[in-house]
Design an enzyme around this catalytic site. Structure first.
Site, PDB file in Angstrom:
ATOM      1  N   ASP A 148      64.703 -14.980  77.408  1.00 25.13           N
ATOM      2  CA  ASP A 148      64.084 -16.159  78.036  1.00 25.13           C
ATOM      3  C   ASP A 148      64.780 -16.560  79.328  1.00 25.13           C
ATOM      4  OD1 ASP A 148      61.948 -16.938  76.555  1.00 25.13           O
ATOM      5  OD2 ASP A 148      62.713 -18.961  76.203  1.00 25.13           O
ATOM      6  N   LEU A 209      54.187 -26.521  81.245  1.00 30.79           N
ATOM      7  CA  LEU A 209      54.243 -27.834  80.599  1.00 30.79           C
ATOM      8  C   LEU A 209      53.702 -27.705  79.178  1.00 30.79           C
ATOM      9  CD1 LEU A 209      52.756 -29.939  83.572  1.00 30.79           C
ATOM     10  CD2 LEU A 209      55.131 -29.205  83.223  1.00 30.79           C
ATOM     11  N   PHE A 284      50.752 -34.720  73.510  1.00 30.54           N
ATOM     12  CA  PHE A 284      50.062 -35.301  74.673  1.00 30.54           C
ATOM     13  C   PHE A 284      48.624 -35.723  74.350  1.00 30.54           C
ATOM     14  CE2 PHE A 284      52.777 -34.876  78.495  1.00 30.54           C
ATOM     15  CZ  PHE A 284      53.900 -34.360  77.867  1.00 30.54           C
ATOM     16  N   ASN A 335      45.720 -27.701  79.375  1.00 32.89           N
ATOM     17  CA  ASN A 335      44.699 -28.539  78.727  1.00 32.89           C
ATOM     18  C   ASN A 335      44.633 -29.993  79.176  1.00 32.89           C
ATOM     19  OD1 ASN A 335      43.677 -26.572  76.758  1.00 32.89           O
ATOM     20  ND2 ASN A 335      45.775 -26.638  75.995  1.00 32.89           N
TER      21      ASN A 335
HETATM   22  P1  ADP Z   1      55.553 -25.143  72.860  1.00 32.90           P
HETATM   23  O1  ADP Z   1      55.261 -23.663  72.997  1.00 32.90           O
HETATM   24  O2  ADP Z   1      56.598 -25.660  73.764  1.00 32.90           O
HETATM   25  O3  ADP Z   1      55.686 -25.619  71.439  1.00 32.90           O
HETATM   26  P2  ADP Z   1      52.829 -25.449  73.825  1.00 32.90           P
HETATM   27  O4  ADP Z   1      52.856 -24.809  75.148  1.00 32.90           O
HETATM   28  O5  ADP Z   1      52.091 -24.772  72.711  1.00 32.90           O
HETATM   29  O6  ADP Z   1      54.265 -25.895  73.363  1.00 32.90           O
HETATM   30  O7  ADP Z   1      52.210 -26.906  74.023  1.00 32.90           O
HETATM   31  C1  ADP Z   1      52.039 -27.754  72.924  1.00 32.90           C
HETATM   32  C2  ADP Z   1      51.605 -29.096  73.439  1.00 32.90           C
HETATM   33  O8  ADP Z   1      50.398 -28.980  74.201  1.00 32.90           O
HETATM   34  C3  ADP Z   1      51.245 -30.054  72.314  1.00 32.90           C
HETATM   35  O9  ADP Z   1      52.360 -30.789  71.913  1.00 32.90           O
HETATM   36  C4  ADP Z   1      50.231 -30.954  72.963  1.00 32.90           C
HETATM   37  O10 ADP Z   1      50.911 -32.091  73.393  1.00 32.90           O
HETATM   38  C5  ADP Z   1      49.725 -30.219  74.180  1.00 32.90           C
HETATM   39  N1  ADP Z   1      48.266 -30.024  74.108  1.00 32.90           N
HETATM   40  C6  ADP Z   1      47.582 -29.092  73.424  1.00 32.90           C
HETATM   41  N2  ADP Z   1      46.241 -29.261  73.607  1.00 32.90           N
HETATM   42  C7  ADP Z   1      46.089 -30.342  74.411  1.00 32.90           C
HETATM   43  C8  ADP Z   1      44.958 -31.030  74.946  1.00 32.90           C
HETATM   44  N3  ADP Z   1      43.712 -30.644  74.686  1.00 32.90           N
HETATM   45  N4  ADP Z   1      45.202 -32.086  75.748  1.00 32.90           N
HETATM   46  C9  ADP Z   1      46.453 -32.483  76.009  1.00 32.90           C
HETATM   47  N5  ADP Z   1      47.550 -31.883  75.537  1.00 32.90           N
HETATM   48  C10 ADP Z   1      47.381 -30.822  74.738  1.00 32.90           C
END
Ligand code: ADP
Length: 396
Positions: A148, A209, A284, A335
């Protein structure tokens, strides 16, 4: 060739089996609560129903064996024999200063992963256990470590050094390393292709993000700065992480509330960020619902996040003396149209214009800037597993 991609966390193991002939995901899944009670394996074969089992998983070795069983299972499997797996690509959190590229695992590589335990205390031990479990379960198959931190190893000293006693760097390797490297590498490369930029003369800012968030400045295809530091705690405020704070806060609150440094760091990693500011959730989607319902703290959380994202983007425009493309990726970046809109509103003075209709769409690769915008702004979905699989194939 079929490549198994493994991402081992302290108590979880995520996997994908990818057919590299067409880069199709044959199956993916996750083992959760490894080493705890009520472990769960969720296996999703392509074109078949999801399959959930709850066998005991005392350690990652057992989890790897269960994954292989699921992959060759007569009903839920996607291959006939484990021997069809040509190689395994492992996501490894920390490669310290030693590795700036992915590498085939041997005893020296395992030693470096071990030497980096203090820098990645939750992930590196799990990553090594995952590698050793695969060595036992798939003897003779090449294992590749994809770090990473690797993509960020091109940062110059002025970006990675902290202004603290120099011997901390010499004795303990205290410096900024950066994380989410596979995503920043994949997305910046794709952005250059998508926008038709000259790879040798390009300035790209990637905003990864998600629940964890980081931003990177990629000059001519190479990372020159990124927002995470020695650990993933630095930089943007995140789901539950504080991001940048005045370090004196740690001493102040520890003294007031009689807490140890370890307890304070646990709070900054797990009980801060969006969760703490909103008082509701680290997700989010919940913050957006809260803002729509008029909740002031959810609104504040989203405003703080977007403001800090804009400040990092602004600083990286200065670091590169310009920018050709700003890219949003990962769960929030792909998203959350509100975060993208709030962030990009800070750049009107630069002639950056967002197409609000394009911004509202979800997930797909596209421009969200208008054709006359001075800088291209885009959404590019990240795909860590595919990048790990490609690097694994390339190396072997
Ligand atoms: P990680 O890999 O760091 O766990 P991700 O890249 O999978 O995280 O992102 C997860 C985050 O994306 C969730 O906590 C959520 O807040 C956000 N998320 C997913 N779908 C949506 C959406 N439709 N609108 C806003 N935020 C979203």
């Amino acid at each position: 060739m079929k490549i198994l991609v493994l991402n081992c966390g302290s108590s979880s193991l995520k996997y994908q089996l990818i057919d590299m002939e067409n880069e199709e995901v044959l199956a993916k899944g996750i083992c959760e609560r490894i080493g705890q009670e009520l472990s769960v394996l969720t296996h999703k074969p392509d074109g078949k129903d999801k399959f959930v089992r709850e066998p005991p998983m005392p350690d990652h070795q057992v989890a790897v064996e269960l994954v292989l069983e699921a992959l060759i299972d007569a009903d839920h499997g996607v291959i006939e024999h484990a021997d069809e797996i040509g190689a395994v690509g492992h996501r490894v959190l920390h490669g310290g200063q030693v590795y700036s590229k992915s590498i085939i695992v041997d005893e020296d590589v395992k030693k470096v992963i071990k030497d980096c335990f203090p820098l990645g205390p939750l992930h590196n031990p799990a990553n090594l256990i995952g590698i050793e479990a695969c060595e036992k379960a798939l003897p003779g198959k090449p294992q590749v470590a994809v770090f990473d931190t690797a993509f960020h190893q091109t940062m110059p000293p002025k970006a990675y050094m902290y202004a603290v006693p120099y011997d901390w760097y010499e004795k303990y390797g205290i410096r900024r390393y950066g994380f989410h490297g596979t995503s920043h590498a994949f997305v910046s490369k794709r952005a250059i292709e998508f926008a038709g930029l000259d790879p040798e003369n390009s300035k790209v800012i990637v905003c990864h993000l998600g629940n964890g968030s980081s931003i990177s400045a990629v000059l001519n295809g190479k990372c020159i700065d990124t927002s995470m530091g020695l650990t993933p705690l630095e930089g943007l405020p995140m789901g539950t992480r504080s991001g940048d704070i005045d370090p004196a806060i740690v001493q102040f609150v520890a003294n007031k509330e009689n807490k140890t440094v370890d307890e304070m760091l646990n709070i900054l990693n797990k009980e801060s960020g969006m969760l703490a500011v909103s008082g509701k959730s680290s997700d989010f989607r919940d913050l957006n619902d809260g803002m729509d319902a008029g909740d002031e703290r959810c609104t504040l959380a989203l405003e703080m996040f977007s403001y800090k994202t804009a400040k990092y983007i602004g600083s990286y425009i200065a670091a590169m003396n310009g920018v050709d493309a700003i890219v949003f990726t990962a769960g929030v970046g792909e998203n959350d149209d509100v975060v993208r809109k709030l962030t990009m509103e800070y750049f009107g003075y630069m002639g950056i214009k967002i197409d609000l209709e394009e911004n509202k769409k979800r997930g797909e690769e596209r421009y969200i800037s208008t054709p006359d915008s001075k800088v291209k702004v885009m959404v590019i979905p990240t795909n860590d597993e595919l990048r790990i699989a490609r690097e694994t194939l390339e190396l072997i």
